[in-house]
Design a protein around this motif. Structure first.
Motif, PDB file in Angstrom:
ATOM      1  N   PHE A  21       3.395 -31.966  13.226  1.00 15.47           N
ATOM      2  CA  PHE A  21       4.173 -31.106  12.374  1.00 15.47           C
ATOM      3  C   PHE A  21       5.486 -30.883  12.998  1.00 15.47           C
ATOM      4  O   PHE A  21       6.504 -31.385  12.643  1.00 15.47           O
ATOM      5  N   PHE A  22       5.419 -30.066  13.975  1.00 13.36           N
ATOM      6  CA  PHE A  22       6.622 -29.753  14.717  1.00 13.36           C
ATOM      7  C   PHE A  22       6.378 -30.151  16.140  1.00 13.36           C
ATOM      8  O   PHE A  22       6.136 -29.338  16.978  1.00 13.36           O
ATOM      9  N   ALA A  23       6.344 -31.372  16.391  1.00 14.82           N
ATOM     10  CA  ALA A  23       6.315 -31.882  17.758  1.00 14.82           C
ATOM     11  C   ALA A  23       4.995 -31.655  18.454  1.00 14.82           C
ATOM     12  O   ALA A  23       4.797 -32.106  19.551  1.00 14.82           O
ATOM     13  N   LEU A  24       4.117 -30.954  17.840  1.00  9.46           N
ATOM     14  CA  LEU A  24       2.966 -30.516  18.596  1.00  9.46           C
ATOM     15  C   LEU A  24       1.719 -31.051  17.979  1.00  9.46           C
ATOM     16  O   LEU A  24       1.548 -31.064  16.798  1.00  9.46           O
ATOM     17  N   GLY A  25       0.863 -31.485  18.783  1.00  3.69           N
ATOM     18  CA  GLY A  25      -0.354 -31.971  18.184  1.00  3.69           C
ATOM     19  C   GLY A  25      -1.276 -32.481  19.248  1.00  3.69           C
ATOM     20  O   GLY A  25      -1.100 -32.207  20.412  1.00  3.69           O
TER      21      GLY A  25
ATOM     22  N   SER B  70       0.511 -30.602  23.696  1.00  4.31           N
ATOM     23  CA  SER B  70      -0.567 -30.681  22.715  1.00  4.31           C
ATOM     24  C   SER B  70      -1.146 -29.315  22.394  1.00  4.31           C
ATOM     25  O   SER B  70      -1.638 -28.618  23.271  1.00  4.31           O
ATOM     26  N   PHE B  71      -1.092 -28.957  21.146  1.00  7.61           N
ATOM     27  CA  PHE B  71      -1.800 -27.786  20.665  1.00  7.61           C
ATOM     28  C   PHE B  71      -2.972 -28.282  19.836  1.00  7.61           C
ATOM     29  O   PHE B  71      -2.932 -29.364  19.260  1.00  7.61           O
ATOM     30  N   SER B  72      -4.000 -27.479  19.779  1.00  5.21           N
ATOM     31  CA  SER B  72      -5.148 -27.876  18.974  1.00  5.21           C
ATOM     32  C   SER B  72      -4.825 -27.701  17.494  1.00  5.21           C
ATOM     33  O   SER B  72      -3.867 -27.019  17.118  1.00  5.21           O
TER      34      SER B  72
ATOM     35  N   GLY C 197       9.531 -19.623  12.334  1.00  7.74           N
ATOM     36  CA  GLY C 197       8.347 -18.764  12.309  1.00  7.74           C
ATOM     37  C   GLY C 197       7.135 -19.452  12.915  1.00  7.74           C
ATOM     38  O   GLY C 197       6.320 -18.822  13.597  1.00  7.74           O
ATOM     39  N   HIS C 198       7.023 -20.752  12.679  1.00  6.37           N
ATOM     40  CA  HIS C 198       5.902 -21.526  13.224  1.00  6.37           C
ATOM     41  C   HIS C 198       5.951 -21.540  14.762  1.00  6.37           C
ATOM     42  O   HIS C 198       4.948 -21.279  15.427  1.00  6.37           O
ATOM     43  N   GLU C 199       7.109 -21.805  15.314  1.00  7.40           N
ATOM     44  CA  GLU C 199       7.226 -21.859  16.784  1.00  7.40           C
ATOM     45  C   GLU C 199       7.054 -20.467  17.389  1.00  7.40           C
ATOM     46  O   GLU C 199       6.447 -20.301  18.455  1.00  7.40           O
ATOM     47  N   ILE C 200       7.581 -19.456  16.714  1.00  9.46           N
ATOM     48  CA  ILE C 200       7.375 -18.074  17.158  1.00  9.46           C
ATOM     49  C   ILE C 200       5.881 -17.758  17.135  1.00  9.46           C
ATOM     50  O   ILE C 200       5.347 -17.088  18.030  1.00  9.46           O
ATOM     51  N   GLY C 201       5.191 -18.278  16.112  1.00 10.82           N
ATOM     52  CA  GLY C 201       3.747 -18.068  16.014  1.00 10.82           C
ATOM     53  C   GLY C 201       3.009 -18.614  17.228  1.00 10.82           C
ATOM     54  O   GLY C 201       2.087 -17.970  17.753  1.00 10.82           O
ATOM     55  N   HIS C 202       3.415 -19.794  17.695  1.00 11.89           N
ATOM     56  CA  HIS C 202       2.787 -20.352  18.905  1.00 11.89           C
ATOM     57  C   HIS C 202       2.981 -19.412  20.095  1.00 11.89           C
ATOM     58  O   HIS C 202       2.077 -19.213  20.906  1.00 11.89           O
ATOM     59  N   GLN C 203       4.176 -18.847  20.209  1.00 12.04           N
ATOM     60  CA  GLN C 203       4.448 -17.930  21.326  1.00 12.04           C
ATOM     61  C   GLN C 203       3.679 -16.615  21.159  1.00 12.04           C
ATOM     62  O   GLN C 203       3.056 -16.120  22.101  1.00 12.04           O
TER      63      GLN C 203
ATOM     64  N   GLN D  56      -4.806 -24.168  16.484  1.00 19.40           N
ATOM     65  CA  GLN D  56      -3.582 -23.471  16.913  1.00 19.40           C
ATOM     66  C   GLN D  56      -2.414 -23.812  15.991  1.00 19.40           C
ATOM     67  O   GLN D  56      -1.586 -22.946  15.673  1.00 19.40           O
ATOM     68  N   GLU D  57      -2.340 -25.073  15.570  1.00 21.48           N
ATOM     69  CA  GLU D  57      -1.285 -25.457  14.622  1.00 21.48           C
ATOM     70  C   GLU D  57      -1.429 -24.687  13.313  1.00 21.48           C
ATOM     71  O   GLU D  57      -0.461 -24.198  12.735  1.00 21.48           O
ATOM     72  N   ARG D  58      -2.663 -24.586  12.864  1.00 18.76           N
ATOM     73  CA  ARG D  58      -2.891 -23.868  11.604  1.00 18.76           C
ATOM     74  C   ARG D  58      -2.570 -22.380  11.761  1.00 18.76           C
ATOM     75  O   ARG D  58      -2.036 -21.738  10.858  1.00 18.76           O
TER      76      ARG D  58
HETATM   77 ZN   LIG Z   1       3.098 -26.267  16.064  1.00 12.50          ZN
END
Ligand SMILES: [Zn+2]
Length: 268
Positions: free
Chosen positions: A6-10, A191-193, A127-133, A196-198
């Protein structure tokens, strides 16, 4: 089936220790999934990149951030599990990506902004990246922690990392070098699971709802991502599903968020 970031993470769950989400997330409804599949199929060919000046990219990012930052900060405090002191910056990379790393690092590529149709979609990405933080996904994943520390150092050294009080200065994008773009590519290996992405998408939707940002407009980014997921030239990484499944999950999240008037879901 191809999997894209999605955004670089996976990354596959098995590779990252199955780090989970902080909250209970809604199951994808079969009806929503088939609607999303039809929608993506009917949405046409690859998305178009719009030509923007550095100044326009800066303005869009700064405006999007200003809209969501107060509520994002408030939500992060309410969750009280993650990193709420963010270093938000931008990258000159043309890849349709964004990322998060250690020390509160959040960045959005210029390329992502170029593929958005409106500011609401940029709000969704931030918002998505802030969500990861906010959900502490970086520290909760051993692999992420090591990689993230390295990335933070590289990006910080190469381009300087904006502090929370000076985010997105006018000079930032133009001062970035190809080293910055390489750093952005490296962040993509974090890598996020899948859960975590959801969760990051869910939290983004909460932030946008509370900020009165139009969720239906923001959703367009996910349609674009799905359309782009087979295109090499958009820079999406071959690591994570960005297709109809993500769109269906977003629709589930938005329905739940609207019904609860922006409440966070129960803890996992
Ligand atoms: Zn992400």
């Amino acid at each position: 089936m191809k999997r894209r970031s999605f955004f670089a993470l996976g990354g596959a769950c098995a590779l990252c220790g199955c780090a989970g989400a902080v909250h209970q997330l809604p199951q994808i409804n079969d009806n929503n999934l088939s609607l999303a599949q039809s929608e993506v199929k009917a949405s046409g060919g690859p998305p178009a990149r719009r030509e923007l000046t550095d100044e326009q990219v800066n303005d869009i990012m700064a405006s999007a951030l200003a809209r969501i930052r107060p509520t994002a900060q408030q939500m992060c405090g309410e969750m009280n599990v993650g990193v709420c002191n963010w270093n938000i910056t931008s990258s000159q990379s043309r890849a349709m990506n964004a990322g998060a790393g250690s020390n509160g690092l959040i960045y959005v590529n210029r390329g992502l902004v170029e593929y958005t149709a409106n500011e609401e979609e940029v709000c969704m990405a931030f918002g998505h990246e802030i969500g990861h933080q906010a959900a502490n996904h970086i520290a909760n994943n051993q692999t992420n922690q090591r990689t993230g520390a390295l990335i933070g150092a590289v990006l910080g050294a190469a381009v300087g990392v904006a502090t929370s009080s000076t985010y997105l200065p006018q000079s930032l994008i133009t001062s970035m070098t190809s080293t910055g773009a390489r750093a952005g590519g490296s962040v993509g290996r974090i890598s996020f699971s899948k859960s975590q992405e959801r969760e990051a998408d869910y939290l983004s939707a909460v932030i946008l709802y509370r900020s009165n940002v139009d969720l239906d407009k923001a959703r367009g980014l996910l349609v674009t991502m799905a359309r782009a997921s087979d295109r090499k030239d958009t820079g999406l990484l071959d690591t994570h599903p960005a297709g109809p499944e993500r769109l269906a999950a977003w629709d589930q999240a938005v329905a739940q968020i609207r019904a609860s008037k922006g409440a966070l879901p129960a803890r996992a």
